[in-house]
Design an enzyme around this catalytic site. Structure first.
Site, PDB file in Angstrom:
ATOM      1  N   ARG A  52       0.841  -1.210   0.000  1.00  0.00           N
ATOM      2  CA  ARG A  52       0.000   0.000   0.000  1.00  0.00           C
ATOM      3  C   ARG A  52       0.873   1.256   0.000  1.00  0.00           C
ATOM      4  O   ARG A  52       0.514   2.259  -0.632  1.00  0.00           O
ATOM      5  CB  ARG A  52      -0.953   0.006   1.201  1.00  0.00           C
ATOM      6  CG  ARG A  52      -1.932   1.175   1.107  1.00  0.00           C
ATOM      7  CD  ARG A  52      -2.975   1.145   2.186  1.00  0.00           C
ATOM      8  NE  ARG A  52      -2.373   1.183   3.505  1.00  0.00           N
ATOM      9  CZ  ARG A  52      -3.032   0.942   4.631  1.00  0.00           C
ATOM     10  NH1 ARG A  52      -4.322   0.648   4.603  1.00  0.00           N
ATOM     11  NH2 ARG A  52      -2.416   0.984   5.795  1.00  0.00           N
ATOM     12  N   LYS A 150      -2.993   7.020   1.396  1.00  0.00           N
ATOM     13  CA  LYS A 150      -2.810   7.183   2.850  1.00  0.00           C
ATOM     14  C   LYS A 150      -1.919   8.402   3.111  1.00  0.00           C
ATOM     15  O   LYS A 150      -0.742   8.267   3.483  1.00  0.00           O
ATOM     16  CB  LYS A 150      -2.233   5.898   3.456  1.00  0.00           C
ATOM     17  CG  LYS A 150      -2.447   5.800   4.964  1.00  0.00           C
ATOM     18  CD  LYS A 150      -2.239   4.395   5.446  1.00  0.00           C
ATOM     19  CE  LYS A 150      -2.250   4.253   6.956  1.00  0.00           C
ATOM     20  NZ  LYS A 150      -3.467   4.663   7.634  1.00  0.00           N
TER      21      LYS A 150
HETATM   22  N1  PDD Z   1      -5.354   4.117  10.217  1.00  0.00           N
HETATM   23  N2  PDD Z   1      -9.433   3.890   7.194  1.00  0.00           N
HETATM   24  C1  PDD Z   1      -8.716   4.956   7.619  1.00  0.00           C
HETATM   25  C2  PDD Z   1      -9.226   6.325   7.319  1.00  0.00           C
HETATM   26  C3  PDD Z   1      -7.511   4.752   8.334  1.00  0.00           C
HETATM   27  O1  PDD Z   1      -6.795   5.809   8.738  1.00  0.00           O
HETATM   28  C4  PDD Z   1      -7.089   3.426   8.619  1.00  0.00           C
HETATM   29  C5  PDD Z   1      -5.811   3.133   9.357  1.00  0.00           C
HETATM   30  C6  PDD Z   1      -7.880   2.360   8.160  1.00  0.00           C
HETATM   31  C7  PDD Z   1      -7.490   0.923   8.388  1.00  0.00           C
HETATM   32  O2  PDD Z   1      -6.364   0.572   7.639  1.00  0.00           O
HETATM   33  P1  PDD Z   1      -5.392  -0.611   8.108  1.00  0.00           P
HETATM   34  O3  PDD Z   1      -6.256  -1.786   8.343  1.00  0.00           O
HETATM   35  O4  PDD Z   1      -4.467  -0.776   6.985  1.00  0.00           O
HETATM   36  O5  PDD Z   1      -4.732  -0.123   9.380  1.00  0.00           O
HETATM   37  C8  PDD Z   1      -9.042   2.630   7.440  1.00  0.00           C
HETATM   38  C9  PDD Z   1      -4.089   3.958  10.934  1.00  0.00           C
HETATM   39  C10 PDD Z   1      -4.070   2.779  11.834  1.00  0.00           C
HETATM   40  C11 PDD Z   1      -3.739   5.263  11.633  1.00  0.00           C
HETATM   41  O6  PDD Z   1      -3.899   6.286  10.991  1.00  0.00           O
HETATM   42  O7  PDD Z   1      -3.285   5.242  12.777  1.00  0.00           O
END
Ligand code: PDD
Length: 286
Positions: A52, A150
């Site tokens: 990602r 992200k």
């Molecule tokens: N956040 N959606 C958003 C808006 C996020 O910021 C995140 C993760 C997720 C979940 O993604 P993943 O399963 O890859 O962690 C979904 C991280 C944990 C953070 O900003 O701390």
């Protein structure tokens, strides 16, 4: 113990780590990040996070800051230096320091800024919140339209977390055009009977790495998975609801806008998926 952090190839004590005031991440939120959880001193689903990261970088025309092997070695070294058993590693890559402020991107050969640090969370797998579940409120989704990247522009999610805090609850779920997109920092799901319902991947939401694994384990455990939008009213009337992220794994959601979901307690499906996720991911950790 002083935390040892990583900045542009160097490991140093956190109070000695600096980044320029001209850094594009600081001035323009021109950067991307990843959060990888650590259990038993090992990295959870690091391959997914690296993939990602590459996607986020390429969507913003940024080059990879170093090789994947170097990224893995650096994450492992941070775990070792900081003696992390459970916790998280935050990695941020920005478009670098052009030496001044400009809306124009600097030349592509400007070196990126890369920083990383650990967060020591001894009870991450056994978080007390997972036993009681999250209470959430809904708020409008006012983020930009490329939530699949992200980026470090987290002001609105941070405001969403503050709105939740002010309301005396744990998190906010964002709503757009009448349907839930996701949580402030997690993906959102509901459970109806044997079916797990979550919004399909698009530019509307972050493509959660935890989401991929949880949906795979759900399908293997004979749950039906339906990828479609759902409303707050549908969620309030569901048997269960939950959120997923690297920071919370699978977190039951027991109340939405003051209404209990199901029994108002963490449900069996969310609890089972949390156990499955932790068991399987611990086995596959590197
Ligand atoms: N956040 N959606 C958003 C808006 C996020 O910021 C995140 C993760 C997720 C979940 O993604 P993943 O399963 O890859 O962690 C979904 C991280 C944990 C953070 O900003 O701390």
């Amino acid at each position: 113990m002083t935390r040892t952090v990583y900045v542009n190839g160097t490991y140093l004590p956190e109070h000695e780590a600096t980044v320029s005031i001209f850094d594009r991440g600081f001035l323009m939120a021109d950067g991307v990040y990843e959060v990888t959880s650590v259990l038993d001193g090992k990295l959870i689903d690091f391959d997914g996070h690296i993939k990602r990261l590459h996607r986020s970088l390429s969507e913003l025309d940024m080059a990879a800051p170093c090789s994947d092997d170097e990224l893995i070695a650096m994450h492992r070294e941070l775990v070792r230096l900081n003696n992390i058993d459970q916790g998280m590693i935050y990695l941020q890559v920005t478009r670098g320091n052009p030496g001044d402020r400009s809306f124009v991107f600097p030349s592509a050969d400007l070196p990126p800024t890369i920083v990383a640090f650990t967060q020591d969370i001894p009870n991450l797998a056994d978080a007390p919140a997972a036993k009681t579940g999250f209470r959430v409120i809904s708020i409008p989704d006012l983020r930009w339209d490329r939530r699949d990247i992200k980026t470090v522009q987290l002001l609105y999610p941070s405001m969403g977390k503050m709105a939740a805090k002010k309301a005396g609850v744990d998190d906010s779920w964002f709503v757009e055009d009448g349907a839930v997109t996701e949580g402030t920092s997690n993906n959102a799901y509901i459970v109806k009977g044997n079916r797990i319902i979550t919004r399909a991947l698009s530019t509307d939401i972050l493509h959660g790495i935890t989401r991929v694994a949880v949906l795979r384990f759900a399908a293997e455990a004979q749950f039906e998975v339906e990828e479609r939008p759902f409303t707050i009213e549908e969620a309030q009337g569901a048997d269960e609801a939950f959120s997923t992220a690297a920071s919370i794994f699978v977190m039951p959601v027991v109340e939405i806008d003051g209404k209990p979901v199901g029994t108002g307690k963490p449900g069996p499906v969310a609890q089972r998926l949390r156990e499955l996720y932790l068991d399987e991911m611990r086995k596959a950790a590197i």
